[in-house]
Design a protein around this motif. Structure first.
Motif, short mmCIF file in Angstrom:
data_model
loop_
_atom_site.label_atom_id
_atom_site.label_comp_id
_atom_site.label_asym_id
_atom_site.label_seq_id
_atom_site.Cartn_x
_atom_site.Cartn_y
_atom_site.Cartn_z
N GLY A 258 -8.59 -50.40 -21.82
CA GLY A 258 -9.16 -49.53 -20.88
C GLY A 258 -9.70 -50.64 -19.53
O GLY A 258 -9.33 -50.39 -18.34
N LYS A 259 -10.35 -51.81 -19.96
CA LYS A 259 -10.95 -52.60 -19.06
C LYS A 259 -9.64 -53.31 -18.20
O LYS A 259 -9.67 -53.47 -17.06
CB LYS A 259 -11.56 -53.66 -19.62
N SER B 247 -10.74 -48.94 -31.72
CA SER B 247 -11.65 -49.00 -30.70
C SER B 247 -11.81 -50.11 -29.84
O SER B 247 -12.05 -50.20 -28.64
CB SER B 247 -13.26 -48.69 -31.42
N ALA B 248 -11.97 -51.59 -30.48
CA ALA B 248 -11.88 -52.63 -29.56
C ALA B 248 -10.66 -52.69 -28.53
O ALA B 248 -10.89 -53.01 -27.49
CB ALA B 248 -12.02 -53.72 -30.57
N PRO C 6 -14.30 -44.61 -27.07
CA PRO C 6 -15.23 -45.51 -26.83
C PRO C 6 -15.62 -45.39 -25.32
O PRO C 6 -14.70 -44.90 -24.35
CB PRO C 6 -14.70 -46.95 -26.96
N ILE C 7 -16.80 -45.73 -24.64
CA ILE C 7 -17.27 -45.53 -23.26
C ILE C 7 -16.80 -46.97 -22.61
O ILE C 7 -17.24 -48.11 -23.16
CB ILE C 7 -18.55 -45.31 -23.15
N ILE C 8 -15.96 -46.70 -21.64
CA ILE C 8 -15.46 -48.14 -20.92
C ILE C 8 -16.37 -48.01 -19.47
O ILE C 8 -15.96 -47.26 -18.89
CB ILE C 8 -13.83 -48.10 -20.65
#
Length: 169
Positions: A70-71, A63-64, A15-17
């Motif tokens: 990542g955040k 993914s979640a 996923p894009i973070i």
């Protein structure tokens, strides 16, 4: 190799973070005490969000969790590098980090008020600008009644400083 021997995780797209607000290389990560509190609240919120992700294994869950983790990693990096500036100790008649500045562009009749804060605290709607922003850089070091210029792509804007104050907490 048969697709049957490829791990399911390998087939999923990462996923894009979204990145946090940029902090120039080598710049200190100055924050107000309130800004640090907001970062910690954001961390607590992300940790609660991570706990709320359903327990069953699925690509959506993975993914979640990747996005949340990542955040969290970027946020924890910011919290660890934060340098809190105690605004109650600033006794200055010039604009520095944390100042609430009332100023006016020479071509406008209305005065503007902004506080100069850390990059993660900046929010124009809340009248907070990052110390790394062009306007904050133009204001830094100036005093009441002093004039300065903001360099823009299509010229300059003259600014008059009307008031400088520092919050007590």
């Amino acid at each position: 190799m048969s697709r049957g021997f490829v791990k399911e995780d390998d087939q999923e797209e990462n996923p894009i973070i979204p990145n946090r607000a940029p902090l120039p290389a080598g710049a200190a990560n100055y924050v107000t005490a309130n800004g640090l509190k907001e970062l910690i609240l954001e961390q607590e919120s992300l940790e609660a969000e991570r706990k709320a992700v359903p327990a069953e294994e699925s690509p959506e869950k993975r993914s979640a969790l990747k996005v949340i983790n990542g955040k969290l990693n970027m946020l924890i990096e910011r919290i660890n590098s934060a340098e809190v500036v105690d605004l109650s100790e600033i006794e200055s008649d010039e604009i520095r980090f944390g100042a609430i500045v009332t100023f006016q562009f020479s071509n406008e009749s209305q005065k503007r008020i902004f506080q100069i804060v850390g990059v993660d605290e900046a929010d124009v709607k809340e009248k907070k600008i990052a110390f790394t922003s062009p306007i904050a850089k133009a204001l830094m070091g100036k005093k009441t009644k002093e004039n300065t210029q903001l360099q823009l792509e299509n010229g300059t804007k003259d600014i008059t400083i009307h008031k400088i104050e520092y919050p007590s907490s």
